[in-house]
Structure formats: C-alpha cells, structure tokens
Design a protein around this motif. Structure first.
Motif, PDB file in Angstrom:
ATOM      1  N   ALA A 143      35.555  60.792  44.481  1.00 19.32           N
ATOM      2  CA  ALA A 143      34.829  61.601  43.507  1.00 19.32           C
ATOM      3  C   ALA A 143      33.474  61.993  44.066  1.00 19.32           C
ATOM      4  O   ALA A 143      32.838  61.223  44.797  1.00 19.32           O
ATOM      5  N   VAL A 144      33.046  63.183  43.703  1.00 23.65           N
ATOM      6  CA  VAL A 144      31.701  63.644  44.031  1.00 23.65           C
ATOM      7  C   VAL A 144      30.893  63.620  42.742  1.00 23.65           C
ATOM      8  O   VAL A 144      31.258  64.276  41.760  1.00 23.65           O
ATOM      9  N   ALA A 145      29.826  62.852  42.735  1.00 24.51           N
ATOM     10  CA  ALA A 145      28.961  62.747  41.563  1.00 24.51           C
ATOM     11  C   ALA A 145      27.696  63.554  41.818  1.00 24.51           C
ATOM     12  O   ALA A 145      26.984  63.324  42.803  1.00 24.51           O
ATOM     13  N   PHE A 146      27.434  64.503  40.924  1.00 23.52           N
ATOM     14  CA  PHE A 146      26.278  65.381  41.075  1.00 23.52           C
ATOM     15  C   PHE A 146      25.128  64.902  40.198  1.00 23.52           C
ATOM     16  O   PHE A 146      25.320  64.560  39.028  1.00 23.52           O
ATOM     17  N   ALA A 147      23.927  64.907  40.774  1.00 23.34           N
ATOM     18  CA  ALA A 147      22.744  64.576  39.997  1.00 23.34           C
ATOM     19  C   ALA A 147      22.510  65.638  38.930  1.00 23.34           C
ATOM     20  O   ALA A 147      22.947  66.788  39.052  1.00 23.34           O
ATOM     21  N   ARG A 148      21.822  65.230  37.878  1.00 24.51           N
ATOM     22  CA  ARG A 148      21.490  66.153  36.810  1.00 24.51           C
ATOM     23  C   ARG A 148      20.657  67.296  37.390  1.00 24.51           C
ATOM     24  O   ARG A 148      19.725  67.072  38.160  1.00 24.51           O
ATOM     25  N   ARG A 149      20.992  68.503  36.977  1.00 26.28           N
ATOM     26  CA  ARG A 149      20.300  69.667  37.531  1.00 26.28           C
ATOM     27  C   ARG A 149      18.832  69.680  37.100  1.00 26.28           C
ATOM     28  O   ARG A 149      18.500  69.195  36.005  1.00 26.28           O
ATOM     29  N   PRO A 150      17.905  70.255  37.892  1.00 28.00           N
ATOM     30  CA  PRO A 150      18.166  70.720  39.253  1.00 28.00           C
ATOM     31  C   PRO A 150      18.089  69.553  40.234  1.00 28.00           C
ATOM     32  O   PRO A 150      17.026  68.978  40.452  1.00 28.00           O
ATOM     33  N   GLY A 151      19.213  69.170  40.788  1.00 30.92           N
ATOM     34  CA  GLY A 151      19.275  68.041  41.702  1.00 30.92           C
ATOM     35  C   GLY A 151      19.372  68.522  43.140  1.00 30.92           C
ATOM     36  O   GLY A 151      19.802  69.649  43.410  1.00 30.92           O
ATOM     37  N   THR A 152      18.988  67.670  44.068  1.00 31.59           N
ATOM     38  CA  THR A 152      19.040  68.043  45.483  1.00 31.59           C
ATOM     39  C   THR A 152      20.046  67.215  46.259  1.00 31.59           C
ATOM     40  O   THR A 152      20.115  67.334  47.479  1.00 31.59           O
ATOM     41  N   PHE A 153      20.824  66.377  45.562  1.00 33.53           N
ATOM     42  CA  PHE A 153      21.814  65.589  46.281  1.00 33.53           C
ATOM     43  C   PHE A 153      23.041  65.368  45.413  1.00 33.53           C
ATOM     44  O   PHE A 153      23.023  65.513  44.191  1.00 33.53           O
ATOM     45  N   ALA A 154      24.128  65.015  46.090  1.00 28.45           N
ATOM     46  CA  ALA A 154      25.352  64.556  45.442  1.00 28.45           C
ATOM     47  C   ALA A 154      25.922  63.454  46.316  1.00 28.45           C
ATOM     48  O   ALA A 154      25.731  63.453  47.541  1.00 28.45           O
ATOM     49  N   ILE A 155      26.615  62.490  45.688  1.00 29.43           N
ATOM     50  CA  ILE A 155      27.177  61.398  46.471  1.00 29.43           C
ATOM     51  C   ILE A 155      28.697  61.414  46.347  1.00 29.43           C
ATOM     52  O   ILE A 155      29.243  61.729  45.297  1.00 29.43           O
ATOM     53  N   ILE A 156      29.340  61.120  47.471  1.00 27.62           N
ATOM     54  CA  ILE A 156      30.802  61.047  47.520  1.00 27.62           C
ATOM     55  C   ILE A 156      31.179  59.575  47.478  1.00 27.62           C
ATOM     56  O   ILE A 156      30.716  58.769  48.298  1.00 27.62           O
ATOM     57  N   ILE A 157      32.002  59.216  46.501  1.00 30.83           N
ATOM     58  CA  ILE A 157      32.313  57.816  46.225  1.00 30.83           C
ATOM     59  C   ILE A 157      33.787  57.535  46.488  1.00 30.83           C
ATOM     60  O   ILE A 157      34.663  58.259  46.018  1.00 30.83           O
ATOM     61  N   ASP A 158      34.050  56.476  47.244  1.00 29.58           N
ATOM     62  CA  ASP A 158      35.390  55.931  47.382  1.00 29.58           C
ATOM     63  C   ASP A 158      35.651  55.104  46.122  1.00 29.58           C
ATOM     64  O   ASP A 158      35.034  54.053  45.925  1.00 29.58           O
ATOM     65  N   CYS A 159      36.534  55.580  45.273  1.00 32.02           N
ATOM     66  CA  CYS A 159      36.729  54.929  43.975  1.00 32.02           C
ATOM     67  C   CYS A 159      37.538  53.641  44.071  1.00 32.02           C
ATOM     68  O   CYS A 159      37.619  52.886  43.089  1.00 32.02           O
ATOM     69  N   ILE A 160      38.130  53.344  45.223  1.00 31.94           N
ATOM     70  CA  ILE A 160      38.802  52.058  45.426  1.00 31.94           C
ATOM     71  C   ILE A 160      37.772  50.966  45.700  1.00 31.94           C
ATOM     72  O   ILE A 160      37.773  49.912  45.072  1.00 31.94           O
ATOM     73  N   THR A 161      36.864  51.232  46.631  1.00 30.15           N
ATOM     74  CA  THR A 161      35.877  50.227  47.013  1.00 30.15           C
ATOM     75  C   THR A 161      34.596  50.323  46.190  1.00 30.15           C
ATOM     76  O   THR A 161      33.819  49.375  46.146  1.00 30.15           O
ATOM     77  N   GLY A 162      34.380  51.485  45.557  1.00 29.88           N
ATOM     78  CA  GLY A 162      33.124  51.710  44.857  1.00 29.88           C
ATOM     79  C   GLY A 162      31.975  52.021  45.783  1.00 29.88           C
ATOM     80  O   GLY A 162      30.814  52.083  45.362  1.00 29.88           O
ATOM     81  N   VAL A 163      32.270  52.253  47.061  1.00 28.07           N
ATOM     82  CA  VAL A 163      31.245  52.457  48.080  1.00 28.07           C
ATOM     83  C   VAL A 163      30.933  53.948  48.232  1.00 28.07           C
ATOM     84  O   VAL A 163      31.834  54.793  48.188  1.00 28.07           O
ATOM     85  N   GLU A 164      29.658  54.252  48.401  1.00 26.05           N
ATOM     86  CA  GLU A 164      29.248  55.615  48.733  1.00 26.05           C
ATOM     87  C   GLU A 164      29.659  55.893  50.180  1.00 26.05           C
ATOM     88  O   GLU A 164      29.184  55.250  51.111  1.00 26.05           O
TER      89      GLU A 164
END
Length: 361
Positions: A76-97
C-alpha cells in the motif's frame, strides 16, 4: 499466532525464497484501506476485511489522507494529508516501510495516487506551485519507486486520480484551485478557476471535460469509476451564493451530466463533497459530507437526488459487491443499506477521509 508475529514469520519465509509471491490473502484478504487516528493521538493505516474486522494496523508518521493499493501484492502507498511532500510504501505483511517517495523541489502531492493495471507504475497528483500547473508524477514500482517521468495533468490543482477499468487510461479531477506553500492552503485564483476532468494515456491528454461557465467555481475533487468507464465526480463549491449542484457524471465522448437536488438538500452538504462512490451496477451515486454530516444518494437514470441520510462526520465511501459502505470520524463503518443513522460497526479509531477499495481483479 498473533498477527504481528505472523507478518514477521511470513516476511522471513519470503526473504528466504521459501514461499510464493504473497498476495492480499496473506494479510487476511482485506477489501478496504483507510487511514485513521487512534485514541492516543497516533496515526495508522488499516486493512479492513468484508466482515469489517481490521486485519492489519500499521503506524504512519503523520496524518494520512488517501492510499493506493497494489493490484496484486499486499503493498500500500499511504499519502500524507495534502499538501504533503511525501508518501510511504508499506509492505502489509511485515508492516515495514519499504520505500518512501518525496515530491521534487517546487512540488507537493495532493494526497491521492493510483497504480497502473499491472502494478508496475504508480501515478501521483502533484502541484507545480511556481508554475501554477498540475502534474502527474510517474514512479517505477519495480525499481524502488524511482521517479521516471512527469506528465501535464490537463489543468490546475489535480486532486483525485483513477484508472478506467481494464485499461491504463487515467482520469484526473483537476480542481482548478491554485495554492502556494507560502500562503498555506489559501486559494489564490477563485475568480479565474477552471476545474475539469482530464483523461490521460501514456502522458497524452486524450480528452478534457469541463463544467458550464457558470459552474467554474465548483471545484472537481473526488472521483468514482463504474464498470463501463462511467466517471462520477463530487465537487466543492467556492462561490459566495448557493450552489446549483455538487455531483456529476461523465463518460468519454459524451457531455457532462449534472445531478439535481433541491436547495435544502444542497445546503445540508455545506458545499462540500468529501468522497464519492458509484454502485457496482452504475445506477446509484453516493456522496458524503463530513461538514454537513450527510450521505446523499443520487439516481443516475433520473439524474436527481433519491435519498439523504444523516451520519455525523461521515466521509469515506467505497463499494463492495452490491453494497455501498461508508466510514466516519466517529469510528463508525458499515453498509448504507442497513438503514438508519447508525452504521454496522463502531471501532476505537477515528476514520480519516477515504475508504479505499482493494481490487484484485
């Protein structure tokens, strides 16, 4: 085995090459993603299954907005609340970014994105705030989410972005509003704003659908796509007087159709659509307003409002099977067809703006 332990166990087997490539079934077959706030004030991304149980809850560094679900992998890609400058890609099995993407200098994200049909590319809506133009960032999901291209969004202030079913044709909600970080979220061009829907394929704007001139202060913000390529859109009114409509629908090659409602029902939404969904048969559009505390359902065939339900702080909306589900900042979540002002489940979180469907088709 606890869910956290199971994620770590599966992650270890995957790293050792002992299990096949994981799927969403490996994290409990969630059907929705949603950002949320917990009672201690922290932020999380949740995976929610068809029984409305939370299958995973992964910490986020800040408040989330929308998310994008990979079409086949539990990623999953989680986007920061706008106006955001980053998004994080998460491995949903491990919970790791597993990766983080940052907007280039002079840009910010608008909180939304979508994957290509094969999951190899991620597309993000962005503001080039010095030039005052909208962009679509293109990221290589198979190579650490490296940025490989950027496309013109076909307008100003692109917010939501979706992919038409069975294609890589993108549809973008260009809200028409210009902002700049020096003035925060202040809207700088209301007198001249010009929202539109832009259809984009491989970097080329294939079609633009605009609103009538007297609707130019109706910012197109959120989108829902039907099985035949219908695009329902929800708007946010920036004018001073009463709004004439907050909902429309469009299909490529055809004119825009605007839905009607009486003045009292429109006033109840306080000029604001927070999310929109189109039923699986394409017959019903549902829109939410957290400001007004209402969900309104429109008949596409009739072109008019058919039902209005009061639900405090409601915002998220998504379709699953034949039902439309909504979520609220109160922690409630459930299908609309249960009726009444109380949803099916009450959870100990505050659901954020959007309920994102996970499609594995």
């Amino acid at each position: 085995m606890a869910r956290t332990g199971r994620r770590q166990f599966l992650g270890g087997l995957l790293a050792a090459g002992l299990i096949p490539k994981p799927t969403w079934a490996d994290v409990g077959s969630p059907v929705f993603l949603s950002a949320a706030a917990t009672p201690d004030g922290s932020y999380v991304l949740c995976g929610i299954d068809a029984a409305l149980d939370v299958r995973f809850q992964i910490p986020l560094p800040t408040r989330g907005h929308a998310a994008a679900a990979h079409p086949s992998q539990p990623e999953a890609v989680a986007f920061a609340r706008r106006p955001g400058t980053f998004a994080i890609i998460i491995d949903c099995i491990t919970g790791v970014e597993k990766a983080r993407i940052d907007s280039p200098m002079g840009r910010h994200f608008y909180g939304h994105g979508t994957f290509s049909s094969d999951g190899s590319l991620l597309f993000t809506t962005e503001n080039d705030y010095e030039a005052g133009r909208g962009l679509i960032g293109v990221w290589d999901a198979q190579n650490g989410f490296a940025r490989i291209d950027e496309w013109d969004s076909g307008g100003v202030g692109p917010h939501d972005i979706k992919r038409l079913p069975g294609t890589d044709m993108l549809v973008v909600a260009n809200g028409g509003i210009y902002t700049h970080p020096e003035t925060g979220r202040t809207k700088l061009n209301i007198p001249t704003m010009a929202p539109n829907l832009a259809y984009i394929e491989d970097g080329t704007v294939a079609e633009i659908a605009s609103l009538p001139a007297d609707m130019h202060k109706n910012s197109i913000r959120h989108l829902a796509v039907g099985p035949e390529g219908q695009v329902a859109f929800g708007m946010q009114w920036q004018g001073d007087g009463p709004v004439a409509t907050l909902v429309g629908i469009h299909q490529m090659g055809q004119p825009v159709r605007l839905m009607t409602a009486n003045a009292n029902d429109l006033r109840a939404m306080q000029g604001y659509v927070g999310s929109i969904v189109l039923s699986s048969d394409g017959h019903t559009i549902a829109v939410t307003s957290p400001r007004g505390g209402f969900v309104q359902e429109y008949s596409v065939g009739v072109g008019a409002l058919s039902k209005s339900s009061a639900i405090p702080d409601v915002c998220g909306a998504a379709v699953l099977g034949q039902s439309i589900f909504v979520s609220a900042g109160t922690g409630e979540i459930g299908p609309l067809n249960t009726g009444g002002p109380t949803l099916q489940r009450q959870m100990n979180v505050q659901w954020d703006n959007h309920l994102i469907p996970i499609s594995t088709a």
